[in-house]
Design a protein around this motif. Structure first.
Motif: not given
Length: 340
Positions: A274-279
Protein backbone atom coordinates in the motif's frame (compact mmCIF):
# COMPACT_ATOMS: atom_id res chain seq x y z
CA UNK A 1 -8.67 -0.10 -13.75
CA UNK A 2 -9.60 3.46 -14.66
CA UNK A 3 -11.05 4.14 -18.12
CA UNK A 4 -7.79 5.71 -19.19
CA UNK A 5 -8.52 5.61 -22.91
CA UNK A 6 -11.22 8.21 -22.43
CA UNK A 7 -10.67 11.93 -22.10
CA UNK A 8 -8.71 12.56 -18.93
CA UNK A 9 -10.92 13.82 -16.14
CA UNK A 10 -14.27 12.75 -17.62
CA UNK A 11 -15.73 10.11 -15.35
CA UNK A 12 -19.10 11.29 -14.05
CA UNK A 13 -21.96 9.86 -16.10
CA UNK A 14 -25.33 11.46 -16.76
CA UNK A 15 -27.18 9.07 -14.48
CA UNK A 16 -26.08 5.83 -12.86
CA UNK A 17 -22.45 4.78 -13.31
CA UNK A 18 -22.18 1.51 -15.23
CA UNK A 19 -18.80 -0.20 -15.36
CA UNK A 20 -17.60 -1.74 -18.60
CA UNK A 21 -16.89 -5.33 -17.55
CA UNK A 22 -15.72 -6.59 -20.94
CA UNK A 23 -12.10 -7.60 -20.54
CA UNK A 24 -9.57 -9.66 -22.46
CA UNK A 25 -10.56 -13.13 -21.26
CA UNK A 26 -7.48 -15.02 -22.49
CA UNK A 27 -6.14 -17.08 -19.61
CA UNK A 28 -2.66 -18.20 -18.62
CA UNK A 29 -3.12 -21.80 -17.52
CA UNK A 30 -1.09 -24.83 -16.54
CA UNK A 31 -2.11 -26.65 -19.73
CA UNK A 32 -1.80 -23.59 -21.97
CA UNK A 33 -5.20 -24.19 -23.56
CA UNK A 34 -5.51 -20.54 -24.64
CA UNK A 35 -2.01 -20.58 -26.10
CA UNK A 36 -0.36 -19.12 -23.00
CA UNK A 37 1.03 -21.77 -20.62
CA UNK A 38 2.24 -20.90 -17.13
CA UNK A 39 5.98 -20.43 -17.47
CA UNK A 40 8.43 -18.78 -15.11
CA UNK A 41 9.94 -15.60 -16.54
CA UNK A 42 7.72 -15.44 -19.61
CA UNK A 43 5.25 -12.79 -18.47
CA UNK A 44 5.25 -9.38 -16.82
CA UNK A 45 2.49 -8.17 -14.53
CA UNK A 46 1.81 -4.47 -15.10
CA UNK A 47 0.04 -2.83 -12.17
CA UNK A 48 -0.29 0.46 -10.33
CA UNK A 49 -0.22 0.81 -6.57
CA UNK A 50 -2.93 3.46 -6.82
CA UNK A 51 -5.52 1.15 -8.35
CA UNK A 52 -7.59 -1.12 -6.08
CA UNK A 53 -8.20 -3.68 -8.82
CA UNK A 54 -4.48 -3.93 -9.58
CA UNK A 55 -3.68 -3.94 -5.86
CA UNK A 56 -5.38 -7.34 -5.63
CA UNK A 57 -2.80 -8.86 -7.97
CA UNK A 58 0.06 -7.32 -5.98
CA UNK A 59 -1.23 -8.88 -2.76
CA UNK A 60 -1.93 -12.33 -4.19
CA UNK A 61 1.41 -12.40 -6.04
CA UNK A 62 3.14 -11.61 -2.72
CA UNK A 63 1.17 -14.12 -0.66
CA UNK A 64 1.79 -16.96 -3.14
CA UNK A 65 5.45 -16.07 -3.68
CA UNK A 66 5.28 -15.54 -7.43
CA UNK A 67 7.80 -12.68 -7.50
CA UNK A 68 10.57 -14.74 -9.09
CA UNK A 69 8.23 -16.31 -11.64
CA UNK A 70 6.31 -13.19 -12.70
CA UNK A 71 8.13 -9.88 -12.96
CA UNK A 72 6.42 -6.62 -12.03
CA UNK A 73 6.14 -3.35 -13.91
CA UNK A 74 4.62 -0.43 -12.04
CA UNK A 75 2.87 2.50 -13.67
CA UNK A 76 2.73 5.86 -11.94
CA UNK A 77 -0.34 7.05 -10.04
CA UNK A 78 -1.61 9.26 -12.85
CA UNK A 79 -2.02 8.72 -16.56
CA UNK A 80 -2.54 10.71 -19.71
CA UNK A 81 -5.59 10.69 -21.99
CA UNK A 82 -4.73 7.45 -23.71
CA UNK A 83 -2.94 5.18 -21.27
CA UNK A 84 -1.37 4.34 -17.98
CA UNK A 85 2.29 5.33 -18.24
CA UNK A 86 5.59 4.20 -16.74
CA UNK A 87 6.39 7.51 -15.04
CA UNK A 88 8.29 5.85 -12.20
CA UNK A 89 10.97 4.32 -14.41
CA UNK A 90 14.08 6.11 -15.71
CA UNK A 91 13.15 7.94 -18.89
CA UNK A 92 9.52 6.97 -18.38
CA UNK A 93 10.09 3.60 -20.09
CA UNK A 94 9.47 0.16 -18.63
CA UNK A 95 12.92 -1.46 -18.45
CA UNK A 96 11.71 -4.91 -19.51
CA UNK A 97 9.00 -4.16 -22.06
CA UNK A 98 10.74 -1.07 -23.48
CA UNK A 99 7.50 0.92 -23.72
CA UNK A 100 6.38 4.22 -22.25
CA UNK A 101 2.65 3.53 -22.41
CA UNK A 102 0.82 0.36 -21.46
CA UNK A 103 -1.35 1.06 -24.49
CA UNK A 104 1.53 -0.10 -26.70
CA UNK A 105 1.18 -3.65 -25.34
CA UNK A 106 -2.56 -3.65 -26.00
CA UNK A 107 -2.13 -2.41 -29.57
CA UNK A 108 0.64 -4.91 -30.21
CA UNK A 109 -1.95 -7.66 -29.93
CA UNK A 110 -5.12 -5.78 -30.89
CA UNK A 111 -4.25 -2.92 -33.31
CA UNK A 112 -7.79 -1.55 -33.10
CA UNK A 113 -8.37 -2.16 -29.40
CA UNK A 114 -11.53 -0.17 -28.65
CA UNK A 115 -11.70 -0.13 -24.87
CA UNK A 116 -9.91 1.53 -21.98
CA UNK A 117 -6.30 0.68 -21.24
CA UNK A 118 -6.56 -0.82 -17.78
CA UNK A 119 -4.39 -2.20 -15.02
CA UNK A 120 -3.70 -4.87 -14.02
CA UNK A 121 -2.53 -6.42 -17.26
CA UNK A 122 -0.23 -9.34 -17.96
CA UNK A 123 2.08 -8.97 -20.94
CA UNK A 124 3.95 -11.67 -22.86
CA UNK A 125 7.50 -10.32 -22.70
CA UNK A 126 8.86 -11.88 -25.90
CA UNK A 127 6.07 -10.51 -28.13
CA UNK A 128 5.28 -7.38 -26.10
CA UNK A 129 1.59 -8.27 -26.41
CA UNK A 130 -1.00 -8.03 -23.67
CA UNK A 131 -2.36 -11.44 -22.71
CA UNK A 132 -5.14 -10.50 -20.30
CA UNK A 133 -6.54 -7.67 -18.22
CA UNK A 134 -9.32 -9.76 -16.66
CA UNK A 135 -8.47 -8.70 -13.10
CA UNK A 136 -11.07 -10.91 -11.41
CA UNK A 137 -9.79 -14.06 -13.12
CA UNK A 138 -6.09 -13.21 -12.85
CA UNK A 139 -5.92 -13.66 -9.09
CA UNK A 140 -8.00 -16.85 -9.18
CA UNK A 141 -5.64 -18.25 -11.79
CA UNK A 142 -2.65 -17.29 -9.65
CA UNK A 143 -4.16 -19.55 -6.96
CA UNK A 144 -5.26 -22.45 -9.16
CA UNK A 145 -3.15 -22.48 -12.35
CA UNK A 146 0.22 -21.22 -11.11
CA UNK A 147 0.55 -23.74 -8.27
CA UNK A 148 3.75 -25.29 -9.64
CA UNK A 149 5.46 -21.94 -9.12
CA UNK A 150 4.10 -21.13 -5.65
CA UNK A 151 6.56 -20.65 -2.83
CA UNK A 152 6.82 -23.35 -0.15
CA UNK A 153 4.20 -22.51 2.47
CA UNK A 154 1.95 -20.56 0.10
CA UNK A 155 -1.56 -20.26 1.57
CA UNK A 156 -4.70 -21.62 -0.07
CA UNK A 157 -6.53 -18.44 -1.03
CA UNK A 158 -9.18 -20.23 -3.09
CA UNK A 159 -9.64 -23.64 -1.44
CA UNK A 160 -11.92 -25.88 -3.43
CA UNK A 161 -14.35 -26.75 -0.59
CA UNK A 162 -15.04 -23.05 0.03
CA UNK A 163 -15.12 -21.75 -3.55
CA UNK A 164 -18.89 -21.48 -3.82
CA UNK A 165 -19.08 -19.40 -0.64
CA UNK A 166 -16.06 -17.30 -1.61
CA UNK A 167 -17.65 -16.58 -5.00
CA UNK A 168 -20.97 -15.63 -3.39
CA UNK A 169 -19.37 -13.28 -0.87
CA UNK A 170 -17.02 -11.81 -3.48
CA UNK A 171 -19.91 -11.06 -5.85
CA UNK A 172 -21.77 -9.11 -3.16
CA UNK A 173 -18.58 -7.23 -2.28
CA UNK A 174 -17.96 -6.35 -5.91
CA UNK A 175 -21.50 -5.21 -6.62
CA UNK A 176 -22.10 -3.11 -3.53
CA UNK A 177 -18.64 -2.18 -2.18
CA UNK A 178 -15.79 -2.45 -4.72
CA UNK A 179 -17.94 -1.01 -7.49
CA UNK A 180 -20.35 0.62 -5.07
CA UNK A 181 -17.95 3.39 -4.12
CA UNK A 182 -17.53 4.23 -7.82
CA UNK A 183 -21.29 4.19 -8.31
CA UNK A 184 -21.43 6.87 -5.62
CA UNK A 185 -18.50 8.89 -6.90
CA UNK A 186 -19.34 8.79 -10.59
CA UNK A 187 -23.12 9.18 -10.24
CA UNK A 188 -24.49 12.01 -12.36
CA UNK A 189 -27.92 12.22 -10.75
CA UNK A 190 -29.08 12.53 -7.17
CA UNK A 191 -31.28 9.43 -7.23
CA UNK A 192 -28.47 7.31 -8.67
CA UNK A 193 -26.11 8.53 -5.96
CA UNK A 194 -28.67 7.95 -3.20
CA UNK A 195 -29.31 4.40 -4.36
CA UNK A 196 -25.62 3.56 -4.55
CA UNK A 197 -24.94 5.19 -1.16
CA UNK A 198 -27.66 3.16 0.55
CA UNK A 199 -26.49 -0.10 -1.04
CA UNK A 200 -22.89 0.58 -0.07
CA UNK A 201 -23.51 1.21 3.59
CA UNK A 202 -26.14 -1.52 3.89
CA UNK A 203 -23.57 -4.00 2.61
CA UNK A 204 -20.80 -2.61 4.84
CA UNK A 205 -23.12 -3.01 7.83
CA UNK A 206 -23.83 -6.63 6.83
CA UNK A 207 -20.13 -7.35 6.41
CA UNK A 208 -19.45 -5.83 9.81
CA UNK A 209 -22.04 -8.12 11.36
CA UNK A 210 -20.52 -11.12 9.58
CA UNK A 211 -17.03 -10.26 10.82
CA UNK A 212 -18.03 -9.50 14.38
CA UNK A 213 -17.73 -13.14 15.36
CA UNK A 214 -15.18 -14.44 12.85
CA UNK A 215 -11.75 -13.16 11.91
CA UNK A 216 -12.04 -13.64 8.14
CA UNK A 217 -14.89 -13.59 5.64
CA UNK A 218 -14.94 -17.28 4.71
CA UNK A 219 -13.53 -20.04 6.90
CA UNK A 220 -10.79 -19.40 9.43
CA UNK A 221 -8.02 -18.31 7.04
CA UNK A 222 -7.40 -15.47 4.60
CA UNK A 223 -9.05 -16.11 1.24
CA UNK A 224 -9.59 -14.33 -2.06
CA UNK A 225 -12.69 -12.69 -0.55
CA UNK A 226 -10.60 -10.88 2.08
CA UNK A 227 -8.19 -9.61 -0.57
CA UNK A 228 -11.10 -8.18 -2.56
CA UNK A 229 -12.66 -6.36 0.37
CA UNK A 230 -9.37 -5.07 1.77
CA UNK A 231 -8.35 -3.06 -1.29
CA UNK A 232 -11.52 -0.98 -1.03
CA UNK A 233 -11.43 -0.60 2.75
CA UNK A 234 -7.82 0.62 2.74
CA UNK A 235 -8.80 3.44 0.35
CA UNK A 236 -11.99 4.37 2.15
CA UNK A 237 -10.91 7.16 4.49
CA UNK A 238 -8.12 8.63 2.29
CA UNK A 239 -10.32 8.79 -0.82
CA UNK A 240 -13.84 7.39 -0.93
CA UNK A 241 -15.26 9.08 2.17
CA UNK A 242 -14.64 12.57 0.82
CA UNK A 243 -13.79 12.36 -2.87
CA UNK A 244 -16.62 9.92 -3.69
CA UNK A 245 -19.07 11.31 -1.08
CA UNK A 246 -19.27 8.00 0.80
CA UNK A 247 -19.58 9.97 3.98
CA UNK A 248 -22.11 8.34 6.29
CA UNK A 249 -19.18 6.98 8.28
CA UNK A 250 -15.43 6.80 7.99
CA UNK A 251 -13.93 3.34 8.11
CA UNK A 252 -12.31 4.39 11.39
CA UNK A 253 -15.84 4.97 12.74
CA UNK A 254 -16.99 1.42 11.91
CA UNK A 255 -15.33 -0.55 14.73
CA UNK A 256 -15.51 -4.09 13.38
CA UNK A 257 -14.47 -3.27 9.81
CA UNK A 258 -11.77 -0.90 11.04
CA UNK A 259 -10.25 -3.60 13.25
CA UNK A 260 -10.57 -6.18 10.45
CA UNK A 261 -8.85 -3.88 7.95
CA UNK A 262 -6.03 -3.11 10.39
CA UNK A 263 -5.58 -6.82 11.02
CA UNK A 264 -5.07 -7.44 7.31
CA UNK A 265 -2.94 -4.31 6.84
CA UNK A 266 -0.55 -5.58 9.50
CA UNK A 267 -0.38 -9.02 7.87
CA UNK A 268 2.64 -9.52 5.57
CA UNK A 269 1.57 -9.22 1.95
CA UNK A 270 -1.16 -6.62 2.53
CA UNK A 271 0.07 -3.37 4.06
CA UNK A 272 3.46 -3.70 2.41
CA UNK A 273 1.76 -3.23 -0.99
CA UNK A 274 0.00 0.00 0.00
CA UNK A 275 1.25 3.45 -1.00
CA UNK A 276 -1.21 5.98 0.40
CA UNK A 277 0.53 8.85 -1.36
CA UNK A 278 0.04 7.28 -4.79
CA UNK A 279 -3.54 6.35 -3.93
CA UNK A 280 -4.50 9.92 -3.05
CA UNK A 281 -2.60 11.40 -5.98
CA UNK A 282 -4.39 9.15 -8.45
CA UNK A 283 -7.95 9.91 -7.42
CA UNK A 284 -7.62 13.60 -6.67
CA UNK A 285 -5.50 14.42 -9.73
CA UNK A 286 -7.04 12.20 -12.40
CA UNK A 287 -10.74 12.79 -11.68
CA UNK A 288 -10.77 16.43 -12.66
CA UNK A 289 -14.52 16.61 -13.17
CA UNK A 290 -14.91 15.72 -9.48
CA UNK A 291 -11.85 17.66 -8.25
CA UNK A 292 -11.08 20.34 -10.88
CA UNK A 293 -8.38 22.00 -8.75
CA UNK A 294 -6.40 18.75 -8.55
CA UNK A 295 -5.49 19.66 -4.99
CA UNK A 296 -4.53 16.54 -3.02
CA UNK A 297 -5.66 16.77 0.62
CA UNK A 298 -3.03 16.43 3.34
CA UNK A 299 -5.24 14.31 5.61
CA UNK A 300 -6.45 12.12 7.04
CA UNK A 301 -4.03 10.94 9.73
CA UNK A 302 -3.11 7.41 8.71
CA UNK A 303 -0.97 6.38 11.66
CA UNK A 304 -3.92 4.46 13.13
CA UNK A 305 -3.31 1.65 10.67
CA UNK A 306 -0.50 0.41 12.91
CA UNK A 307 -2.48 0.41 16.16
CA UNK A 308 -3.50 -2.87 17.88
CA UNK A 309 -6.65 -4.43 16.44
CA UNK A 310 -7.43 -7.23 18.88
CA UNK A 311 -8.73 -9.59 16.19
CA UNK A 312 -6.43 -12.39 17.35
CA UNK A 313 -9.00 -13.12 20.06
CA UNK A 314 -11.32 -14.50 17.38
CA UNK A 315 -8.85 -17.24 16.54
CA UNK A 316 -8.27 -18.07 12.92
CA UNK A 317 -5.01 -18.85 11.18
CA UNK A 318 -4.07 -16.16 8.65
CA UNK A 319 -2.14 -18.53 6.36
CA UNK A 320 -3.76 -21.81 7.36
CA UNK A 321 -1.14 -24.56 7.20
CA UNK A 322 1.14 -22.22 5.25
CA UNK A 323 3.54 -19.49 6.32
CA UNK A 324 3.81 -15.70 5.94
CA UNK A 325 5.56 -14.46 2.81
CA UNK A 326 9.09 -13.13 3.23
CA UNK A 327 9.65 -9.36 3.10
CA UNK A 328 9.23 -7.70 -0.31
CA UNK A 329 12.26 -7.75 -2.55
CA UNK A 330 14.11 -4.41 -2.25
CA UNK A 331 13.06 -3.17 -5.69
CA UNK A 332 9.38 -3.60 -4.79
CA UNK A 333 9.35 -2.10 -1.30
CA UNK A 334 6.90 0.73 -0.70
CA UNK A 335 9.00 3.73 0.35
CA UNK A 336 6.63 4.91 3.08
CA UNK A 337 4.01 2.31 4.07
CA UNK A 338 2.15 4.74 6.36
CA UNK A 339 2.16 8.51 6.05
CA UNK A 340 2.45 10.57 9.24
Amino acid sequence: MTKSASESGTYVESGEFKRDTNYITTRITADGRDGYPVEAGRYRLVAARACPWANRTLIVRRLLGLENALSLGLCGPTHDRSSWTFDLDPGGVDPVLGIAKLRDAYLARFPDYPRGITVPAIVDIATGQVVTNDYAQITLDFSTEWTALHRPGAPLLYPEPLREEIDEVSLAIFRDVNNGVYRCGFAGAQDAYDKAYDRLFSRLDQLGERLEGQRYLVGDTITEADVRLFTTLVRFDPVYHGHFKCNRSKLSEMPVLWAYARDLYQTPGFGDTIDFGQIKTHYYVVHTDINPTRIVPKGPDLSGWLTPHGRESLGGRPFGDGTPPPPPVPSEQVPTPVLP
